[in-house]
Each structure stands twice: as C-alpha cells, then as structure tokens.
Design a protein around this motif. Sequence first.
Motif, PDB file in Angstrom:
ATOM      1  N   LEU A  65      -9.306  39.185 -15.031  1.00  0.00           N
ATOM      2  CA  LEU A  65      -7.867  39.506 -14.877  1.00  0.00           C
ATOM      3  C   LEU A  65      -6.893  39.023 -16.363  1.00  0.00           C
ATOM      4  O   LEU A  65      -6.809  39.394 -16.603  1.00  0.00           O
ATOM      5  CB  LEU A  65      -7.222  39.778 -13.765  1.00  0.00           C
ATOM      6  CG  LEU A  65      -6.005  40.586 -14.032  1.00  0.00           C
ATOM      7  CD1 LEU A  65      -5.723  41.796 -14.865  1.00  0.00           C
ATOM      8  CD2 LEU A  65      -5.170  40.729 -12.728  1.00  0.00           C
ATOM      9  N   THR A  66      -7.373  36.993 -16.116  1.00  0.00           N
ATOM     10  CA  THR A  66      -6.880  36.553 -16.947  1.00  0.00           C
ATOM     11  C   THR A  66      -7.441  36.707 -18.791  1.00  0.00           C
ATOM     12  O   THR A  66      -6.000  36.742 -19.467  1.00  0.00           O
ATOM     13  CB  THR A  66      -6.970  35.104 -16.847  1.00  0.00           C
ATOM     14  OG1 THR A  66      -5.921  34.807 -15.526  1.00  0.00           O
ATOM     15  CG2 THR A  66      -5.826  34.180 -17.242  1.00  0.00           C
ATOM     16  N   LEU A  67      -8.633  36.995 -18.506  1.00  0.00           N
ATOM     17  CA  LEU A  67      -9.407  36.865 -19.949  1.00  0.00           C
ATOM     18  C   LEU A  67      -8.654  38.114 -20.520  1.00  0.00           C
ATOM     19  O   LEU A  67      -8.122  38.656 -21.464  1.00  0.00           O
ATOM     20  CB  LEU A  67     -11.010  37.112 -19.739  1.00  0.00           C
ATOM     21  CG  LEU A  67     -11.215  36.783 -20.573  1.00  0.00           C
ATOM     22  CD1 LEU A  67     -10.792  36.072 -21.735  1.00  0.00           C
ATOM     23  CD2 LEU A  67     -13.487  36.845 -20.942  1.00  0.00           C
ATOM     24  N   LEU A  68      -8.767  39.571 -19.500  1.00  0.00           N
ATOM     25  CA  LEU A  68      -8.170  41.059 -20.274  1.00  0.00           C
ATOM     26  C   LEU A  68      -6.273  40.865 -20.391  1.00  0.00           C
ATOM     27  O   LEU A  68      -6.160  41.276 -21.524  1.00  0.00           O
ATOM     28  CB  LEU A  68      -8.099  41.722 -18.787  1.00  0.00           C
ATOM     29  CG  LEU A  68      -9.094  42.664 -19.106  1.00  0.00           C
ATOM     30  CD1 LEU A  68     -10.666  41.630 -19.368  1.00  0.00           C
ATOM     31  CD2 LEU A  68      -9.586  43.470 -17.732  1.00  0.00           C
ATOM     32  N   PHE A  69      -5.442  39.661 -19.819  1.00  0.00           N
ATOM     33  CA  PHE A  69      -4.505  40.141 -20.360  1.00  0.00           C
ATOM     34  C   PHE A  69      -3.788  39.153 -21.713  1.00  0.00           C
ATOM     35  O   PHE A  69      -3.651  39.256 -22.409  1.00  0.00           O
ATOM     36  CB  PHE A  69      -3.611  39.141 -19.546  1.00  0.00           C
ATOM     37  CG  PHE A  69      -2.720  40.053 -17.849  1.00  0.00           C
ATOM     38  CD1 PHE A  69      -3.575  41.315 -17.900  1.00  0.00           C
ATOM     39  CD2 PHE A  69      -2.685  39.316 -17.230  1.00  0.00           C
ATOM     40  CE1 PHE A  69      -3.052  41.944 -17.046  1.00  0.00           C
ATOM     41  CE2 PHE A  69      -1.625  40.272 -16.001  1.00  0.00           C
ATOM     42  CZ  PHE A  69      -2.393  41.718 -15.672  1.00  0.00           C
TER      43      PHE A  69
END
Length: 221
Positions: A65-69
């Motif tokens: 999720l951090t990478l997507l953000f």
Amino acid sequence: MIQLLQDWLPQLLQGVIWTLRLMVLSFALAAGLAFPIALARLSASRTLRFLAHLYVEIVRGMPSLTLLFLIYFGLPSVGVTFRAIDAAVIGLGLNGAAYVSEIYRAGIQAIDSGQREAAQMIGMRYGQLLRFVILPQAVRVVLPPLGNFAIALLKDTSVASLISAPEMMLQARDLTSEYFMPLQIYMAVGAMYLLMALPLASLVRLMESRLSARLPKEKAV
C-alpha cells in the motif's frame, strides 16, 4: 435478500473483471521484471548483486500500500501522473517482482551444479546454458510457488481500492454507501474472492502432484 444480490451482481461482476485484469497485468509485470533481478542476484558482478539485493530488501520491507501511495499520490508532485488502475498495476508489479525474483533464484540454484559444469565443458555459452539446461528444469521447480504467489496477488488487489482503482472492493464500498448493508455486501465480496481463488488453488495442487509424481522417476533414471 435474493433480489438485493441480483441488484448488486452487475456492479460486483464489473469489479471482478477489473480485479482479474489487475491481477493478470500485475502478475505479468512482476514475472517479467523478476527474471533480470534474479539473474542479477546470481551475477558474478558484485555491483549487480548489490543493486538487486538492495531492491529486493527495500521492496519486501515496504507494504504494498505504501508503494501504491508513493506512485499514485507522490509522483504527481514531480510531474509524473498515472491513472489509478495503472498505478495499481505498477505498484503491485514492482512489489511482486521482489518476491518472484527470489522464487526464480531458488529455482535456478536448485539445478545441480554438475549439469552447469558439464554444459560449460562442451562449450555452451551462458545464454545457451540458461535456455537449454537450467530454465527447462527450473520451470518445474518454480511453477507451484508462482501459483501460490498468484493467489496472494489476487487478494492483494483489494488494496488498490484505496487509490480508487475500480476493482471489487471499491465497488463494494460504493454499494455499501448506497444500501447501508456492509455485512451482507462484504460477505458476498468474500464469497466472490473465494470463487476466484479456488480454481487457482486447485491448479497449484495439480501442478504440485504432477511434479512430485515425476521427480522419483527422473531420479531413478
């Protein structure tokens, strides 16, 4: 309740199509990127090994999720913008490449070193060694864990709803805001994830059973 399910079904099926599309594209990106990363991990070059190791450790230590953000919300600040679905594919693909590269590396290293030495003695170049000796055998080793990764990726696509990618969880959130029946809607969504995952799990078990049936015969030869 049956009438409600019929009302929800078109929107949920649209989410299923986007979920499967997201999973397939992310898997293809992860599988494609993972191969050069795995080769770099096994390279004689210390620089390549270090860079590949650094990528794997950083990405594996970072929540998807951090990478997507970072991709969807962070890159626009430097002038790079992606659609939600594209950002989801890139983020899940980059994240998955770190894991799949380790699957590839383990599969390549599982091949007996004597076969490499024999191929080199008859004059095979490194590319020929990979193509004709190592990869055909490594494929059978990596297929089951790749299947397990695909199942995990299918479930991980749900995080893409947080960047408004039009997959199944986003459709469920929209339905919940309209019908105010979160328990029933999310139970239906869970059942649909299960219906998508079960064929993949059966395929993985079939591959594992076929491979385990072949290995004793090959050892006997």
